[in-house]
Write an enzyme that holds these catalytic residues in place. Structure first.
Site, PDB file in Angstrom:
ATOM      1  CE  LYS B  81      -7.923 -27.062  11.896  1.00 45.32           C
ATOM      2  NZ  LYS B  81      -9.306 -27.454  12.274  1.00 45.32           N
ATOM      3  CB  SER B 156     -11.552 -24.640  10.473  1.00 43.23           C
ATOM      4  OG  SER B 156     -11.332 -25.733  11.353  1.00 43.23           O
ATOM      5  CB  SER B 180     -13.267 -28.254  11.266  1.00 41.80           C
ATOM      6  OG  SER B 180     -13.863 -26.996  11.409  1.00 41.80           O
TER       7      SER B 180
END
Lengths: 96, 490
Positions: B81, B156, B180
């Site tokens: 990420k 997210s 997330s």
């Protein structure tokens, strides 16, 4: 719990050092009003005698030995600076 | 037809690498080729460095040839990420604020994975600064759900989930502040694990809400998630909230628990099955409960009475912490600097106005407000007290059960653009937020598909630091199903 209408967006944006356009101010005020309205339900909870939780698990101060460790070289540390000169970050004049 | 390399789990690929049936270079090339073939549609990656990945793969093959392979992760391409530092590579948080930022050092999780021989492969899209539930709030691109490109992958960590589901990585890392990791894992049909707060170092993770953030893996199987977790977990002096306790070999420990203990006690919180739950999601989770019963597990109703306050508590605490953490982006030392400013204070205001997107600004405003003079007690302090009650709810439930079973997300993936109202988006996290507030481990595993062919996720919530047991319970479910063998057609 204070009424959502009390969110003075000009004051809060100033505290946050955030320049907002008139459009953003109007939009955020309305949207955050809805969010604050949802949050208001917390006032229904009886929290008398309840301790606040800052972290899910108790954490204590952590001490490190006062020994110098290898760190980033200056040029690496400054690589992301928007403006630099002589191994220093250049900023606008602070004192007139 | 045999499964393509890029859809195989780590456990299987490790065997092929060990037997030298496949080299790390071949595997990495397969992942790169797949990424090039599909990412123009999925849009999971913010950036990747093909030459760097191949150099790491060659180094892995050289180690292996010399009899010095470092374990099951050696030669496995893992995506990150884009909030986790990889030295020398871009780190953007999907924000214009950090559009040109290059990581000066490795995050602890990055270093640990490199030490294990894993290949760091690309930086994956997210909602800006990890604030959102759809990966539409990225300053650069909206990631698409590989199962239906018109739908969101969740967020997210939407890039991390979508890339894995689409075969663009063998495993990925994400971060989870209010769901997330688990919510996008559910929406993309992969396994996603949020560890106990403090188990995995946050050093080198861009901070959003420091008392809630945890890094965790996305994987094709529960076994793979266990392998990733044991590689990244452990005490780190560079993170003062990192907990100093021994890290088990989660994979072995999970299998041992599976062998020794067949009867798990699972709690079903009635508050998680009420209004707002999509009937198809509810039905899939009920089927999963039926499966556990058929395996001899004990199913008990439990109550988490403060569940309805979770979203309110979260959006006070998370925004308060974010307003403080994001104060560092002032245009001075790094990040975007406005060219329009007339003095240094004006520079702060304008750099932040130009660098941050709408959702980040909204949350900074809300967080600043709830911490401001006159409102602190009413909002922040009260939220911290309700947080205590939410945590106690879970700990009370664990007197009777080993883990708690819920849906991960109230609905399958929604259409891009469908939740333009921030409050509607915030309510997506209703089932995942409590886990972060209470600091617990949670895992989402695929548990079926909607009639429209969209993945559905089952959430299992464990006790603090009992990840091995949580993984064992998840593995029991996975072993009786084959959802993880289905892949999206792209």
């Amino acid at each position: 719990m204070p009424a959502p209408a009390e969110l003075n967006i000009d004051h809060v944006a100033k505290l946050a050092r955030l320049a907002l356009t008139p459009g953003e101010k109007a939009q955020f005020s309305q949207q955050l009003g809805d969010v604050l309205h949802h949050i208001e339900q917390l006032s229904k909870v009886d929290v008398s005698g309840v301790e606040p939780t800052a972290h899910a698990f108790p954490i204590y101060n952590v001490w490190a030995d006062d020994v110098a460790q290898p760190a980033l070289p200056v040029e690496v540390a400054l690589r992301n600076a928007p403006a630099q000169r002589d191994n220093m970050i250049v900023v606008p004049k602070v004192v007139e | 037809m045999s499964t393509e390399l890029f859809f195989k789990p780590v456990t299987e690929l490790a065997g092929l690498l060990e037997a030298k049936t496949v080299s790390a270079v071949e595997l990495t090339k397969a992942v790169i080729a797949r990424t090039k073939a599909v990412d123009a549609r999925v849009k999971a990656f913010n950036s990747y460095d093909e030459a760097d990945a191949l150099a790491q793969a060659e180094a892995s093959d050289t180690r292996r040839a010399a009899g010095q392979a470092r374990g099951l992760l050696d030669g496995i391409p893992v995506g990150f990420k884009d909030v986790i530092s990889v030295a020398g590579q871009p780190l953007t948080a999907s924000s214009r604020m950090l559009a040109n930022f290059v990581s000066p050092y490795d995050a602890t999780v990055t270093r640990k994975l490199k030490d294990a021989g894993a290949i760091s492969w690309g930086r994956l899209n997210l909602d800006e600064f990890a604030m959102g539930s759809s990966t539409e709030n990225s300053a650069f691109q909206a990631t698409c759900n590989p199962w239906d490109l018109s739908r969101v992958p969740g967020g997210s960590s939407g890039g991390s989930a979508a890339a894995l589901a689409a075969g663009e990585a063998i495993a990925t890392l994400g971060s989870d502040t209010g769901g997330s990791i688990r919510q996008p894992a559910a929406l993309c049909g992969v396994v996603g694990l949020k560890p106990t707060y403090g188990l995995v170092s946050r050093y080198g993770l861009i901070a959003f809400a420091s008392s809630l953030d945890q890094i965790g893996p996305f994987a094709r199987t529960v076994d793979d998630a266990a392998l990733l977790l044991e590689a990244i977990a452990g005490h780190d002096p560079l993170d003062s909230t990192s907990v100093n306790r021994p890290v088990p070999r989660y994979s072995e420990e999970m299998h041992r628990i599976r062998r020794e203990k067949k009867v798990f006690r699972l709690g079903i919180p009635k508050e998680y099955f009420g209004e707002g739950l999509d009937p198809e999601v509810g039905a899939a989770v009920e089927k999963a409960i039926g499966f556990y019963k058929s395996q001899g597990c004990e199913i008990r109703e439990v109550s988490l009475p403060h569940t309805e306050y979770g979203v309110g508590v979260y959006y006070i605490i998370a925004t308060a912490e974010c307003s403080s953490n994001l104060a560092r982006y002032d245009g001075i030392r790094y990040g975007h600097r406005s060219k329009e400013a007339k003095d240094v204070v004006d520079l702060y205001f304008k750099s932040r106005a130009e660098g941050f997107g709408a959702e980040v600004k909204r949350r900074i405003i809300l967080g600043t407000y709830v911490l401001s003079s006159g409102y602190y007690d009413a909002f922040y302090l009260r939220a911290q007290k309700v947080r205590t009650l939410i945590r106690q709810d879970f700990l009370n439930a664990y007197k009777d059960v080993d883990a708690i079973l819920t849906p991960t997300s109230p609905t399958p993936a929604f259409r891009a653009g469908d939740k333009s109202d921030p409050l509607a988006m915030y309510l997506c996290d209703v089932y995942t937020i409590g886990v972060n507030l209470a600091g617990l481990p949670g895992i989402s595993v695929p548990c079926g598909f909607s009639s429209g062919g969209l993945p559905i996720g089952l959430q299992l919530i464990g006790q603090p630091f009992k990840e091995a047991e949580l993984l064992a319970i998840a593995d029991l479910y996975e072993g009786g199903h084959d959802w993880q063998r289905r892949h999206p057609k792209l």
